[in-house]
Design a protein around this motif. Structure first.
Motif, short mmCIF file in Angstrom:
data_model
loop_
_atom_site.label_atom_id
_atom_site.label_comp_id
_atom_site.label_asym_id
_atom_site.label_seq_id
_atom_site.Cartn_x
_atom_site.Cartn_y
_atom_site.Cartn_z
N ASP A 255 2.60 -37.68 10.96
CA ASP A 255 3.17 -36.60 11.22
C ASP A 255 1.90 -35.55 12.05
O ASP A 255 1.24 -35.51 11.76
CB ASP A 255 3.87 -35.10 10.59
N ALA A 381 -7.86 -28.65 1.65
CA ALA A 381 -6.21 -29.72 0.62
C ALA A 381 -6.91 -30.81 -0.17
O ALA A 381 -7.91 -31.62 0.05
CB ALA A 381 -5.33 -29.52 0.83
N GLY A 384 -3.47 -35.37 0.47
CA GLY A 384 -2.49 -35.58 0.83
C GLY A 384 -1.69 -34.17 -0.14
O GLY A 384 -0.20 -34.47 -0.15
N GLY A 385 -1.54 -33.30 -0.09
CA GLY A 385 -1.78 -31.65 -0.57
C GLY A 385 -1.15 -31.48 -0.06
O GLY A 385 -1.60 -30.86 1.59
N SER A 386 -0.46 -29.86 -0.48
CA SER A 386 -0.11 -29.07 0.55
C SER A 386 -0.81 -27.77 0.41
O SER A 386 -0.29 -26.96 0.90
CB SER A 386 1.54 -28.55 0.60
N THR A 387 -1.68 -27.53 -0.43
CA THR A 387 -2.03 -25.94 -0.82
C THR A 387 -3.83 -25.99 -0.58
O THR A 387 -4.36 -26.96 -0.78
CB THR A 387 -2.34 -26.10 -2.35
N PHE A 388 -3.65 -26.15 1.34
CA PHE A 388 -4.95 -25.14 1.88
C PHE A 388 -5.61 -24.64 1.17
O PHE A 388 -5.04 -23.15 0.34
CB PHE A 388 -4.99 -25.34 3.22
N ASP A 414 -8.67 -33.25 2.89
CA ASP A 414 -8.11 -33.37 3.87
C ASP A 414 -8.52 -31.97 4.27
O ASP A 414 -8.39 -30.85 3.95
CB ASP A 414 -6.23 -32.63 4.15
N ARG A 416 -8.30 -28.84 8.49
CA ARG A 416 -7.38 -28.71 9.19
C ARG A 416 -7.65 -26.83 9.64
O ARG A 416 -8.45 -26.69 8.46
CB ARG A 416 -6.22 -28.36 9.32
N THR A 428 -1.76 -24.65 13.67
CA THR A 428 -2.18 -25.19 12.83
C THR A 428 -2.43 -26.85 13.68
O THR A 428 -1.94 -27.97 13.92
CB THR A 428 -1.50 -25.84 11.97
N VAL A 431 -4.43 -32.85 10.94
CA VAL A 431 -5.23 -33.05 9.47
C VAL A 431 -6.13 -33.95 10.12
O VAL A 431 -5.43 -34.92 10.49
CB VAL A 431 -4.62 -33.09 8.62
#
Length: 605
Positions: A255, A381, A384-388, A414, A416, A428, A431
């Motif tokens: 993505d 984060a 592979g996680g979604s909580t930054f 990761d 960003r 955004t 990543v």
């Protein structure tokens, strides 16, 4: 300064300049013949620093009986001392001397009846009177003194239906029938199976490779003449070692984020279990359209490219990846849909800080917006996680901050950047994925190879590989019982895998804890193994005031698998996986984080 001191100083400078003209060091047994002198010092220069030139004339595609082999050699300085003509069976083996000639013409007769029928490589080795040697390019010929059948090389990688062809020599008055057979490579108890049978008098037929499992196979051609109890069978003296690959590769489009603006990174991940990835093509299409256009084509990892999105009209797009393996099998990824390209508002990107992070690292983002930049946040984060989590927030350029990596656990993260423009809209960045935080006191720093043998891109005697650590290492943790003061006999093992040839070091009666190195190219085929006698030494180097340990392994002769070795012409970056068994002078273990070879992309060995 005295006159004598000045003369000596000038001499040292001149010698330093002369020796620094080339980064390639060659050695010669040349006698020193030229001389210049003053009362304080003497400089002598060798008469010959240049290797000779040599070539071998191909004797023909097929030879019988005694055939004349002819080489051409020249050396403009010291002259040619000798030319040696050599032969090697194509199926594997060592180079054997056919003759050694010390005067022109450099030719001799080769009695082919003294060797087995089959395909042979021929070459010439010229040595000049200064001791320099040069090896010619090899030529190929088929020795055919008997009634026999030769399988035409169908290629290294096969898929779908392929044409198999043979050549029959000295068949006699009756045309034989020819069938082609295959056997799974390396499978104990496997039996030869007929792939296809050519019509009588014809020596070609089609093999549907989809009827067998993808993998390595040996092929051969069998010619049968006569019938019933009087039939005789002649087996081919050449066999093809092939990889059958009818299995499609796997590919996933990464993505790229949304909205997209400016120059952005587009990427995919791709794997193939057999022949390997040949190419990944990244594509785009306007949302609702099935007419995809190419962003870029990538032939090596990472499968990514930078693309200027201003070349696209603002709007919504889908992105996908199409990968093709070396056999020609193709897979198209699922599309990443509804990604907006908007080059009229904002753009933000995070510069890659590098694969491995430690201590305090400076992170930098680049951001701009026609509505003005209100703030830029740099975040992290777990991979592979979604909580930054926010590392820092800046409102004026340059958007940089220092990240104290010791505040997080060692591992993969990761990164960003998030831009908030003057209207409150956020953008955004893509990543920067899987950056590894590693604050271990000892890590692998680099791995390099050097060519000391006769063939560039192939493992030979005198080739070497050097492992460098970030600090000093206890030698006995690399090889128990070894203090590093003497060269240690070791064994180098080269294993072929689907993802590259892997090199490991061992020794008789003990371990060598240098981990493994993926050479990232095919120096030996998948599933094959070769071993070499070798020696290991250790030393230290000082880099930026820090003393580091190096371990150099120098290859000797191949003890097994020499016939399986391959020469690669493609440059790649090796990846070293160190062992935690190695410790520094304080007893702290080495990180197992992988290390990618630094410097200019080159062929190994």
């Amino acid at each position: 300064m005295t006159a004598r001191t000045a003369a000596t100083a000038v001499l040292v400078v001149v010698l330093g300049l002369l020796l620094g003209l080339s980064s390639t060091v060659e050695f010669s047994s040349a006698a020193f013949t030229s001389r210049s002198a003053n009362p304080q010092s003497t400089v002598r220069a060798a008469a010959d620093w240049t290797a000779p030139t040599v070539s071998l004339t191909a004797p023909g595609s097929t030879v019988t009986g005694t055939v004349t082999l002819t080489a051409s050699a020249a050396d403009a300085e010291s002259g040619i001392a000798a030319v040696e003509i050599q032969a090697q069976p194509a199926a594997g083996g060592t180079w054997e001397t056919v003759c050694r000639v010390t005067a022109t013409p450099y030719s001799c007769g080769w009695n082919t009846t003294a060797v087995e029928d089959g395909t042979y490589a021929l070459r010439a080795v010229a040595t000049d009177r200064a001791g320099y040697s040069a090896v010619s390019s090899s030529v190929s010929t088929i020795v055919a003194n008997r009634s026999t059948v030769f399988l035409t090389d169908p290629g290294d990688v096969l898929r779908g239906t392929v044409q198999l062809t043979a050549t029959v020599l000295h068949a006699g008055s009756t045309a034989p029938s020819v069938r082609f057979e295959y056997i799974a490579a390396g499978v104990a108890g496997a039996k030869w199976t007929t792939a296809c049978t050519a019509p009588t008098g014809q020596y070609s037929c089609s093999w549907n490779t989809t009827t067998v499992t993808s993998g390595d196979y040996d092929l051969r051609a069998v010619a049968v003449s006569g019938s019933g109890n009087t039939s005789t069978t002649s087996y081919s003296v050449t066999r093809a070692d092939v990889l059958v690959d009818n299995t499609a590769p796997a590919v996933t489009m990464t993505d790229p984020g949304t909205p997209l603006s400016g120059t952005r990174t587009f990427a995919a991940t791709a794997t193939d279990a057999h022949s390997g990835i040949a190419q990944v093509v990244l594509q785009y299409a306007p949302t609702g359209s099935t007419s995809y256009q190419q962003l870029c084509a990538v032939t090596g990892e990472p499968y990514s490219c930078r693309y200027d999105t201003t070349r696209l009209a603002n709007g919504s797009y889908s992105f996908r990846a199409v990968t093709t393996d070396a056999a020609g099998n193709t897979t198209t990824s699922a599309a990443v849909t509804n990604r907006t390209v908007d080059n009229t508002v904002s753009s933000v990107s995070l510069e890659d800080p590098g694969a491995y992070l430690s201590g305090v690292e400076t992170l930098t983002a680049v951001a701009n917006s026609t509505a003005g930049v209100q703030s830029v946040q740099i975040e992290y984060a777990p991979a592979g996680g979604s909580t930054f989590t926010t590392i820092c927030t800046g409102s004026t350029a340059p958007y940089t901050c220092d990240w104290t990596t010791t505040a997080v656990a060692d591992g993969s993260y990761d990164l960003r950047a998030v831009l908030t423009d003057g209207s409150g809209k956020t953008t955004t960045s893509a990543v920067v994925a899987a950056r590894h935080v590693d604050n271990a006191p000892l890590r692998g720093a680099d791995v390099q190879t050097a060519n000391g043998g006769t063939t560039v891109g192939r493992l030979d005697a005198r080739d070497s590989i050097t492992y460098t650590y970030t600090g000093q290492v206890v030698p006995s943790s690399v090889a128990p019982g070894w203090d590093g003061t003497q060269a240690l006999p070791v064994v180098v093992t080269l294993n072929g895998t689907a993802n590259g040839s892997v090199l490991a070091i061992g020794r008789a009666g003990g371990a060598v804890n240098l981990g493994s190195v993926n050479l990232r190219q095919t120096y030996i085929r998948n599933g094959r193994t070769a071993t070499f006698d070798a020696t290991m030494t250790t030393s230290t180097v000082v880099v930026n005031g820090v003393t580091r340990s190096t371990f150099t392994v120098t290859l000797g002769a191949a003890t097994s698998g020499a016939g399986q070795l391959r020469t690669t012409s493609t440059a790649a970056s090796m990846v070293w996986a160190p062992s935690a068994a190695v410790v520094d002078l304080a007893g702290k273990p080495c990180s197992t984080s992988s290390v990618t070879e630094t410097g200019i992309l080159d062929r190994e060995f």
